[in-house]
Enzyme design. Structure first.
Site, PDB file in Angstrom:
ATOM      1  N   ASP A 197     -49.552 -15.953  31.321  1.00 40.35           N
ATOM      2  CA  ASP A 197     -49.430 -16.656  30.050  1.00 40.35           C
ATOM      3  C   ASP A 197     -50.562 -16.554  29.379  1.00 40.35           C
ATOM      4  O   ASP A 197     -51.709 -16.166  30.073  1.00 40.35           O
ATOM      5  CB  ASP A 197     -48.834 -18.167  30.296  1.00 40.35           C
ATOM      6  CG  ASP A 197     -48.806 -18.897  29.070  1.00 40.35           C
ATOM      7  OD1 ASP A 197     -48.218 -18.529  28.137  1.00 40.35           O
ATOM      8  OD2 ASP A 197     -49.244 -19.859  29.311  1.00 40.35           O
ATOM      9  N   LEU A 198     -50.816 -17.064  28.249  1.00 38.08           N
ATOM     10  CA  LEU A 198     -52.297 -16.983  27.529  1.00 38.08           C
ATOM     11  C   LEU A 198     -52.769 -18.498  27.347  1.00 38.08           C
ATOM     12  O   LEU A 198     -53.626 -18.708  27.942  1.00 38.08           O
ATOM     13  CB  LEU A 198     -52.093 -16.434  25.958  1.00 38.08           C
ATOM     14  CG  LEU A 198     -51.776 -14.897  26.269  1.00 38.08           C
ATOM     15  CD1 LEU A 198     -51.424 -14.527  24.553  1.00 38.08           C
ATOM     16  CD2 LEU A 198     -52.908 -13.989  26.759  1.00 38.08           C
ATOM     17  N   ASP A 199     -52.126 -19.601  26.599  1.00 36.82           N
ATOM     18  CA  ASP A 199     -52.596 -20.850  26.655  1.00 36.82           C
ATOM     19  C   ASP A 199     -52.673 -21.756  27.598  1.00 36.82           C
ATOM     20  O   ASP A 199     -51.714 -21.796  28.242  1.00 36.82           O
ATOM     21  CB  ASP A 199     -51.629 -21.504  25.278  1.00 36.82           C
ATOM     22  CG  ASP A 199     -51.600 -20.939  23.912  1.00 36.82           C
ATOM     23  OD1 ASP A 199     -52.412 -19.956  23.563  1.00 36.82           O
ATOM     24  OD2 ASP A 199     -50.762 -21.140  23.086  1.00 36.82           O
TER      25      ASP A 199
END
Length: 166
Positions: A11-13
């Site tokens: 995932d990023l955030d």
């Protein structure tokens, strides 16, 4: 024999960076590099990733893992811009960034790669994604405070141990 995942997704955030890219309380896209080569937003605030992320991506890529991004952000363009500015695009074979269930992201990974769900591992900070992915057989490792080398090692060990118990 140690069983390893074929594909590792992130995932990023709040996993690779400490903010939500689509929330103005955290950052103000679009992003750019300033004269010092630092990534900044439109308010000239420095945009930072979690400290160990670049070396983690380099390590996993070097070890031959197929890497992917699975992000459900509301601002895919800003997220892609950061991947490029941080010079991380080179590590990822598959990038799925859009709103919706992570199941959709992983179905696309499977369709494009031919890799079975049971050969995939995700690092993510949201419990709801774990519940969703459990239904299709993708293992998820919870991230709290950003991804670290220690967490990646623990996740790879958990993946391997899950096969030994089958």
């Amino acid at each position: 024999m140690v069983k390893k995942p074929t594909l590792i997704a992130f995932d990023l955030d709040f996993t690779l960076w400490p903010f939500a890219v689509d929330m103005s309380a955290y950052v103000a896209p679009p992003f750019s590099k300033n004269m010092n080569g630092q990534v900044v937003d439109t308010r000239s605030r420095k945009i930072k990733h979690f400290k160990e992320v670049p070396s983690i991506l380099k390590r996993l890529h070097h070890e031959g893992y197929i890497l992917a991004i699975a992000s459900r952000t509301g601002d895919p363009e800003a997220a892609r811009q950061l991947l490029k500015l941080f010079n991380w695009e080179k590590y990822f074979t598959y990038i799925e960034i859009y709103r919706g269930s992570k199941i959709t992201h992983f179905k696309r990974f499977k369709s494009e790669s031919g890799i079975d769900f049971s050969e995939m591992l995700l690092f993510d900070d949201e419990h709801r994604n774990k519940r969703d992915l459990d239904t299709i057989g993708v293992m998820m490792i919870m991230v709290i405070g950003g991804v670290t080398h220690k967490l990646v090692t623990e996740g790879l060990d958990k993946f391997s141990n899950s096969y030994e118990q089958k």
